[in-house]
Design a protein around this motif. Structure first.
Motif, PDB file in Angstrom:
ATOM      1  N   PRO A  19     -13.347  26.796 -19.949  1.00 31.68           N
ATOM      2  CA  PRO A  19     -13.763  26.639 -18.551  1.00 31.68           C
ATOM      3  C   PRO A  19     -12.553  26.548 -17.635  1.00 31.68           C
ATOM      4  O   PRO A  19     -11.482  26.080 -18.038  1.00 31.68           O
ATOM      5  N   GLU A  24     -15.415  24.556 -13.144  1.00 32.83           N
ATOM      6  CA  GLU A  24     -15.871  24.483 -14.532  1.00 32.83           C
ATOM      7  C   GLU A  24     -17.161  25.248 -14.788  1.00 32.83           C
ATOM      8  O   GLU A  24     -17.547  25.441 -15.947  1.00 32.83           O
ATOM      9  N   GLU A  25     -17.805  25.707 -13.731  1.00 32.77           N
ATOM     10  CA  GLU A  25     -18.982  26.557 -13.909  1.00 32.77           C
ATOM     11  C   GLU A  25     -18.623  27.909 -14.522  1.00 32.77           C
ATOM     12  O   GLU A  25     -19.482  28.630 -15.022  1.00 32.77           O
ATOM     13  N   ILE A  26     -17.348  28.249 -14.470  1.00 32.30           N
ATOM     14  CA  ILE A  26     -16.870  29.573 -14.889  1.00 32.30           C
ATOM     15  C   ILE A  26     -15.995  29.437 -16.132  1.00 32.30           C
ATOM     16  O   ILE A  26     -15.151  28.541 -16.224  1.00 32.30           O
ATOM     17  N   ARG A  27     -16.201  30.352 -17.086  1.00 32.86           N
ATOM     18  CA  ARG A  27     -15.355  30.423 -18.284  1.00 32.86           C
ATOM     19  C   ARG A  27     -14.540  31.712 -18.261  1.00 32.86           C
ATOM     20  O   ARG A  27     -15.023  32.745 -17.776  1.00 32.86           O
ATOM     21  N   LEU A  28     -13.334  31.622 -18.799  1.00 34.20           N
ATOM     22  CA  LEU A  28     -12.443  32.782 -18.823  1.00 34.20           C
ATOM     23  C   LEU A  28     -11.748  32.896 -20.179  1.00 34.20           C
ATOM     24  O   LEU A  28     -11.548  31.901 -20.867  1.00 34.20           O
ATOM     25  N   ILE A  93     -16.057  36.684  -9.899  1.00 33.92           N
ATOM     26  CA  ILE A  93     -17.126  36.032 -10.670  1.00 33.92           C
ATOM     27  C   ILE A  93     -17.743  34.913  -9.844  1.00 33.92           C
ATOM     28  O   ILE A  93     -18.978  34.772  -9.781  1.00 33.92           O
ATOM     29  N   LEU A  97     -21.674  34.665  -8.724  1.00 31.38           N
ATOM     30  CA  LEU A  97     -22.472  33.485  -9.054  1.00 31.38           C
ATOM     31  C   LEU A  97     -23.029  32.831  -7.795  1.00 31.38           C
ATOM     32  O   LEU A  97     -24.115  32.221  -7.829  1.00 31.38           O
ATOM     33  N   ASN A 119     -14.541  38.873 -18.729  1.00 28.68           N
ATOM     34  CA  ASN A 119     -14.877  37.570 -18.143  1.00 28.68           C
ATOM     35  C   ASN A 119     -16.178  37.610 -17.360  1.00 28.68           C
ATOM     36  O   ASN A 119     -16.943  36.638 -17.361  1.00 28.68           O
ATOM     37  N   LEU A 122     -18.872  37.214 -19.854  1.00 31.72           N
ATOM     38  CA  LEU A 122     -18.971  35.820 -20.302  1.00 31.72           C
ATOM     39  C   LEU A 122     -19.839  34.988 -19.370  1.00 31.72           C
ATOM     40  O   LEU A 122     -20.528  34.058 -19.801  1.00 31.72           O
ATOM     41  N   ASN A 123     -19.781  35.307 -18.092  1.00 29.18           N
ATOM     42  CA  ASN A 123     -20.456  34.500 -17.076  1.00 29.18           C
ATOM     43  C   ASN A 123     -21.759  35.111 -16.577  1.00 29.18           C
ATOM     44  O   ASN A 123     -22.346  34.620 -15.609  1.00 29.18           O
TER      45      ASN A 123
END
Length: 219
Positions: A19, A24-28, A93, A97, A119, A122-123
């Motif tokens: 995250p 932290e809503e997003i992961r990379l 991203i 979102l 990425n 992922l999201n």
């Protein structure tokens, strides 16, 4: 070591999914050991003339923009946006979102384009990834253009400022995220937000960077 033929395979192999500290809503896909990957790609890709792996880190300016977008979804809701010099695709991203209609994630590094695409997947969002130098093209069509951490180099900054001038002149909203890089054009900026952003200490002068989000005005 043989040339790296598939950027996506390289990214999957050499990074870890984590995250984003300030969003932290997003992961990379990010470098687990910053200097190790930086040195590896410098050595392995140097002969190919490719750039250092800026795409492998969540830089302070991008984190600031991502946080501001996620906290202010009305900024992008239903709009066409551009994530300029997108790197990991973090800002694009965040925009998707938050409800953006579309996002062009544009960079001059093919590894960044591959990273942004991975990425986005992922999201659970879609980015229109594009390998291009927008500063050398006709003024693009968009409602908002985001620029994170693009004023670290004089030559880059000079090209970007001219590009931003053209955007603002035709009425496109331009937001910049920056932790005080050397070539930031401060006189034309209106501060919208400020954050204390965790960053990779091995690549910065501190592990926490005071990071600003600005709106760019006319020259």
């Amino acid at each position: 070591m043989p040339p790296i033929e598939d950027p996506a395979d390289f990214i999957r192999r050499e990074t870890t999914v984590k995250p984003v500290p300030h969003a932290e809503e997003i992961r990379l896909h990010v470098a687990d050991e910053a200097m190790e990957l930086w040195q590896k790609t410098e050595e392995d890709l140097g002969a190919l003339g490719l750039d250092p792996p800026f795409w492998a880190f969540a830089w302070a300016g991008g984190q600031g923009l991502a946080r501001y977008i996620l906290d202010t979804p009305s900024l992008v809701a239903g709009k066409d946006v551009i994530d300029f010099a997108c790197g990991s695709g973090l800002v694009g991203i965040a925009a998707m979102l938050a409800g953006a209609k579309s996002c062009r994630a544009v960079d001059i590094d093919p590894f960044a384009i591959a990273a942004a695409g991975l990425n986005a997947g992922l999201n659970g969002v879609r980015l229109e990834v594009e390998l291009a130098d927008l500063t050398r093209q006709a003024t693009p069509s968009a409602d908002i253009v985001f620029c994170g951490d693009v004023f670290y180099d004089r030559q880059m900054a000079d090209a970007v400022v001219g590009f931003l001038d053209r955007l603002v002149d035709v009425g496109i909203t331009v937001l910049v995220g920056d932790p005080g890089r050397s070539y930031l054009p401060k006189r034309r900026l209106t501060e919208l937000a400020v954050y204390k952003v965790p960053v990779v200490g091995a690549l910065e002068d501190n592990e926490i960077k005071k990071t600003y989000v600005y709106r760019v005005g006319k020259s």
